[in-house]
Design a protein around this motif. Structure first.
Motif, mmCIF file in Angstrom:
data_model
loop_
_atom_site.group_PDB
_atom_site.id
_atom_site.type_symbol
_atom_site.label_atom_id
_atom_site.label_comp_id
_atom_site.label_asym_id
_atom_site.label_seq_id
_atom_site.Cartn_x
_atom_site.Cartn_y
_atom_site.Cartn_z
ATOM 1 N N THR A 184 0.836 -1.206 0.000
ATOM 2 C CA THR A 184 0.000 0.000 0.000
ATOM 3 C C THR A 184 0.876 1.263 0.000
ATOM 4 O OG1 THR A 184 -0.219 -0.015 2.430
ATOM 5 C CG2 THR A 184 -1.923 -1.169 1.163
ATOM 6 N N ALA A 185 1.408 1.640 1.150
ATOM 7 C CA ALA A 185 2.108 2.922 1.281
ATOM 8 C C ALA A 185 3.355 2.993 0.411
ATOM 9 C CB ALA A 185 2.469 3.175 2.743
ATOM 10 N N VAL A 348 2.843 8.572 5.450
ATOM 11 C CA VAL A 348 1.952 7.791 4.605
ATOM 12 C C VAL A 348 1.730 6.457 5.313
ATOM 13 C CG1 VAL A 348 1.561 6.823 2.318
ATOM 14 C CG2 VAL A 348 2.924 8.922 2.571
ATOM 15 N N CYS A 349 0.522 6.240 5.817
ATOM 16 C CA CYS A 349 0.240 5.078 6.664
ATOM 17 C C CYS A 349 -0.255 3.907 5.823
ATOM 18 C CB CYS A 349 -0.787 5.442 7.730
ATOM 19 S SG CYS A 349 -1.032 4.135 8.945
ATOM 20 N N ALA A 350 0.408 2.765 5.968
ATOM 21 C CA ALA A 350 0.113 1.599 5.144
ATOM 22 C C ALA A 350 -1.076 0.791 5.646
ATOM 23 C CB ALA A 350 1.349 0.694 5.079
ATOM 24 N N ARG A 368 -6.465 2.531 2.718
ATOM 25 C CA ARG A 368 -7.716 2.496 1.954
ATOM 26 C C ARG A 368 -7.614 1.525 0.788
ATOM 27 N NH1 ARG A 368 -6.561 7.908 0.999
ATOM 28 N NH2 ARG A 368 -7.648 7.844 -1.000
ATOM 29 N N ILE A 369 -6.407 1.305 0.296
ATOM 30 C CA ILE A 369 -6.213 0.375 -0.818
ATOM 31 C C ILE A 369 -6.629 -1.035 -0.406
ATOM 32 C CG2 ILE A 369 -4.478 -0.664 -2.342
ATOM 33 C CD1 ILE A 369 -2.869 1.990 -1.976
#
Length: 435
Positions: A184-185, A348-350, A368-369
């Motif tokens: 993600t991040a 940026v939080c994964a 969110r991903i």
């Protein structure tokens, strides 16, 4: 943060504003740096800075009137070290720094006169206070407070000028990684990097100790064959370094967060670099001479020595900043809350659970991903947009909370070889000699 229009490749690069410096660079912040030159001067420097600490909701160095923030940096060592001197020189002449106060005990080995000369030559207000000559703790603190007030008054008169996106330098690092970081991040930051590079910015990724196993992937992206060989050698050096230390860059917290192997962590860390060609390798304090993607080699040259640390996030952030990074993109899965002095840090939080638990510390919810609420491309665009907003003066979460973490220790590096730099820029990085 407000939504920002993302340009297509055929549109002109969005404009920023920055404080002009005599070397042609521009700063997105206008900080007064108070730098202690030995641990014995740390308390005095810290007390000077404490008099100017802003409340969390105040941010006066963005748009409009206000006084420059005051940040504390320093070197604790008493014995000379060329790396530390180069770092201090680069940090105190960083484009985000508008004025510098050095605090010396008086008998340390850091060459304060050389540092003052370098800062003065850059056109910045500068002073050095020597505690042994100023009457001790209380009087030196008072001298320092008076000087900082005057420096802030001078900086308040300065005006911003237009700044192009291709004048921006952006660094990235990951900390507190977990099983979500690499999906993600980290790749979202890689997408943002590709967009920034397409617009002409210089982008720096590092953590060669966390890129073991990815060296041939990076070699295939090298802009020149000889650079590819240097990348392989760079990662091999990191692997030897960690082998001698007795462990790799894989912590208990990584395993608790779902990472299973060093290789899995390495692939996740690699994803932060995006897909652009790698145009060069730099070492701490080397300023990228062109736009494009650079690998920052943070592992010391030679054998590990007494006093040389294991790699840590805050030390690496300082090294990215010493290379001229205006802003740092910090990815985290477990939830690191650190920021930095001098350059803003964007979190940026994964992991979506971490984001909900630590929303006050995180700037972008890349988790969110995982939950199907956004695509990787959408989050990559958001990271790009937030980078532009912070570069225009918006405050990142770590800035709002007053984070100013800083670490500088002993290391040693040899200069990069000609194969590490683009052919057009192989004489562009000035050498900072130790004194």
């Amino acid at each position: 943060m407000s939504e920002t229009h993302f340009p297509s490749p055929n549109e002109p690069s969005p404009m920023l504003e920055g404080w002009p410096r005599s070397d042609g660079r521009k700063g997105i912040r206008n900080v007064v740096a108070v730098a202690y030159l030995v641990e014995c001067a740390h308390h005095v420097a810290r007390e000077i800075v404490a008099q100017f600490r802003e409340p969390f909701d105040a941010f006066n160095d963005a748009d409009g009137p206000g006084e420059a923030p005051v940040h504390l940096i320093g070197f604790p060592g008493c014995y000379p070290n060329g790396y530390a001197e180069k770092m201090m020189t680069r940090l105190t002449t960083h484009p985000n720094v508008g004025a510098v106060l050095f605090v010396s005990l008086g008998c340390e080995s850091m060459n304060k006169h050389y540092l003052v000369e370098q800062v003065r030559a850059s056109g910045r207000p500068v002073e050095v206070l020597t505690i042994q000559e100023k009457g001790g703790t209380r009087s030196t603190i008072q001298y320092g407070m008076d000087w900082v007030r005057e420096a802030r008054a001078q900086l308040a008169l300065q005006k911003k000028v237009p700044m192009r996106l291709d004048e921006l330098v952006v660094g990235t690092i990951c900390g507190g990684s977990d099983g979500t970081s690499g999906i993600t991040a980290n790749p979202a930051v890689g997408r943002a990097f590709d967009r920034l590079i397409e617009a002409g910015a210089a982008c720096l990724f590092e953590e060669t100790g966390e890129l073991v196993g990815c060296e041939y992937h990076m070699k295939s992206r090298a802009a020149r064959p000889e650079l590819g060989e240097e990348i392989v050698a760079c990662v091999a050096k990191a692997a030897r370094y960690y082998s001698i230390l007795g462990h790799g860059s894989f912590a208990v917290g990584n395993a608790d967060g779902g990472l299973t192997t060093q290789e899995e962590k390495s692939l996740g860390a690699y994803a932060k670099s995006g897909a652009s060609p790698i145009v060069g390798i730099v070492k701490p304090g080397d300023i990228p001479p062109t736009g494009g993607l650079y690998l920052l080699d943070v592992v010391p040259d030679g054998e590990p020595r007494f006093g040389f640390p294991n790699i840590s996030d805050n030390a690496e952030i300082a090294e990215l900043i010493a290379c001229g990074a205006h802003v740092i993109l910090f990815t985290t899965g477990r939830g690191s809350v650190v920021g930095s002095a001098l350059s803003p840090v964007i979190k940026v939080c994964a992991n979506p659970l971490t984001y909900r638990n630590l929303a006050g510390d995180m700037d972008v919810d890349a988790g969110r991903i995982l939950e199907g609420r956004a695509t990787l491309e959408e989050v990559g665009r958001e990271v790009y947009d937030v980078t532009l907003e912070v570069s225009r003066g918006a405050r990142s979460k770590s800035e709002s909370l007053g984070h100013q973490e800083f670490i500088l220790t002993y290391k040693t590096f040899e200069p990069v070889g000609p194969a590490c730099l683009p052919a057009s820029a192989r004489v562009a990085i000035p050498v900072v000699a130790s004194h």
